[in-house]
Design an enzyme around this catalytic site. Sequence first.
Site, PDB file in Angstrom:
ATOM      1  N   THR A  33       0.846  -1.193   0.000  1.00 35.17           N
ATOM      2  CA  THR A  33       0.000   0.000   0.000  1.00 35.17           C
ATOM      3  C   THR A  33       0.882   1.244   0.000  1.00 35.17           C
ATOM      4  OG1 THR A  33      -1.832  -1.095   1.135  1.00 35.17           O
ATOM      5  CG2 THR A  33      -1.705   1.305   1.346  1.00 35.17           C
ATOM      6  N   THR A  36       4.316   4.349  -3.833  1.00 38.08           N
ATOM      7  CA  THR A  36       5.298   3.549  -4.570  1.00 38.08           C
ATOM      8  C   THR A  36       4.722   2.180  -4.913  1.00 38.08           C
ATOM      9  OG1 THR A  36       7.027   4.679  -3.301  1.00 38.08           O
ATOM     10  CG2 THR A  36       7.687   2.775  -4.597  1.00 38.08           C
ATOM     11  N   GLU A 111       0.020  -4.917   6.244  1.00 42.65           N
ATOM     12  CA  GLU A 111       1.305  -5.027   5.550  1.00 42.65           C
ATOM     13  C   GLU A 111       2.254  -5.978   6.278  1.00 42.65           C
ATOM     14  OE1 GLU A 111       1.626  -0.654   3.379  1.00 42.65           O
ATOM     15  OE2 GLU A 111       2.347  -0.891   5.428  1.00 42.65           O
TER      16      GLU A 111
END
Length: 260
Positions: A33, A36, A111
């Site tokens: 997320t 980039t 993440e």
Amino acid sequence: MTGELSPIDKAKFVAAKRAVEFVEDGMRVGLGTGSTAAWMVRCLGELVREHGLRVTGIPTSTRTAELARNVGIKVVSLDEAKWLDLTIDGADEFDGDLNLIKGGGGALLQEKIVATASDQMVVIADAAKGVDTLGSFPLPVEVIPFGWQTSKALIEEMVASLDVMGSQTALRMNGETPYITDEGNYIIDLHLKRIGNARQLAMVLNQVPGVVENGLFVDICDRVVIGYGDGRVETRDINNGTVEESLIEFVESDNLFRDI
């Protein structure tokens, strides 16, 4: 078009373009997320649509899931995938040992779960994200809303006794109200300036009642792919101790850049 991109966006793009070269046909890939990581999802989607690459994506946020579906990537949950071959994600900071600060985009919990459920983690970043010592970027800590002020006070008391340079903390806001994560939690950002012992800090933070997870990723990242505005890419492999350099040519693609 690439010609209209800023040097930072060009750096992010070439890092993403290089990172998707690690994806092989049939892989289950964790999709990070952030700005980039969004470049990576677009690049991966292009490989799926135009080159027939078969991958299954496991997103780390609702917005990444939406983008992945929009570019043609098959999306499933982590529970469905169970274990992943590779996760590609961005970072807010990385040091020489490839320890990371993540969570600037607010998705640190998913993440970290996805990254640790993967055989490998590849981080993509522009060169400005590299630091000698972590801590310049505020460290996000996800906490449950109940008693968050107590958790915040306990965190402040705890960090004051550790090897850091600052102890200011702030509840992350979304306008006039607290920022809410995908899991319905709050984020407290720690302005520590320098983190002397990331491993110790990560372990201690997670002992504070109310803390769900922190944004320190220690011994999780295997490679970092660093992009530069002139198209150069540097790939550091912490396991093999290697550094490789390459050059990514900018090729304008209406399909890839239509939403930029």
